[in-house]
Design a protein around this motif. Structure first.
Motif, PDB file in Angstrom:
ATOM      1  N   ASP A 288       0.814  -1.209   0.000  1.00 60.67           N
ATOM      2  CA  ASP A 288       0.000   0.000   0.000  1.00 60.67           C
ATOM      3  C   ASP A 288       0.852   1.264   0.000  1.00 60.67           C
ATOM      4  N   VAL A 289       2.036   1.176   0.579  1.00 60.30           N
ATOM      5  CA  VAL A 289       2.907   2.354   0.633  1.00 60.30           C
ATOM      6  C   VAL A 289       3.284   2.776  -0.781  1.00 60.30           C
ATOM      7  N   LEU A 290       3.677   1.799  -1.608  1.00 64.17           N
ATOM      8  CA  LEU A 290       4.039   2.109  -2.992  1.00 64.17           C
ATOM      9  C   LEU A 290       2.843   2.655  -3.754  1.00 64.17           C
ATOM     10  N   LEU A 291       1.700   2.023  -3.584  1.00 62.76           N
ATOM     11  CA  LEU A 291       0.496   2.493  -4.271  1.00 62.76           C
ATOM     12  C   LEU A 291       0.114   3.896  -3.811  1.00 62.76           C
ATOM     13  N   GLN A 292       0.292   4.173  -2.539  1.00 67.01           N
ATOM     14  CA  GLN A 292      -0.009   5.502  -2.012  1.00 67.01           C
ATOM     15  C   GLN A 292       0.938   6.539  -2.622  1.00 67.01           C
ATOM     16  N   GLN A 293       2.208   6.190  -2.771  1.00 69.66           N
ATOM     17  CA  GLN A 293       3.162   7.115  -3.379  1.00 69.66           C
ATOM     18  C   GLN A 293       2.814   7.387  -4.835  1.00 69.66           C
TER      19      GLN A 293
END
Length: 80
Positions: free
Chosen positions: A61-66
């Motif tokens: 989710d961190v990558l998708l959020q970025q």
């Protein structure tokens, strides 16, 4: 005025371009990894890392959020 005319055309085009670039990069990385001879030490480290990540329940989710944040910034810059 000029930005308001270009935004409806350029916004989706930029998104498609970024998405295609990410797909191409992923494909190039996969091809490079497939062509390399296996390194058992690296495979074991990778396997251990993936198992540890799963145990910590750290999703991507961190990558998708970025990525979403980047797309939102692009939208804001192109919005009149």
């Amino acid at each position: 005025m000029f930005a308001s005319i270009l935004y409806p055309v350029m916004g989706p085009a930029i998104r498609r371009s970024i998405a295609q670039s990410l797909k191409d990069l992923t494909q190039q990385i996969n091809q490079a990894l497939e062509q390399r001879p296996p390194d058992t030490a690296a495979l074991e480290k990778t396997r251990a890392y993936l198992i540890a990540e799963r145990r910590q329940a750290a999703p991507n989710d961190v990558l998708l959020q970025q990525i979403n944040t980047l797309l939102a910034r692009i939208d804001r810059e192109l919005t009149p």
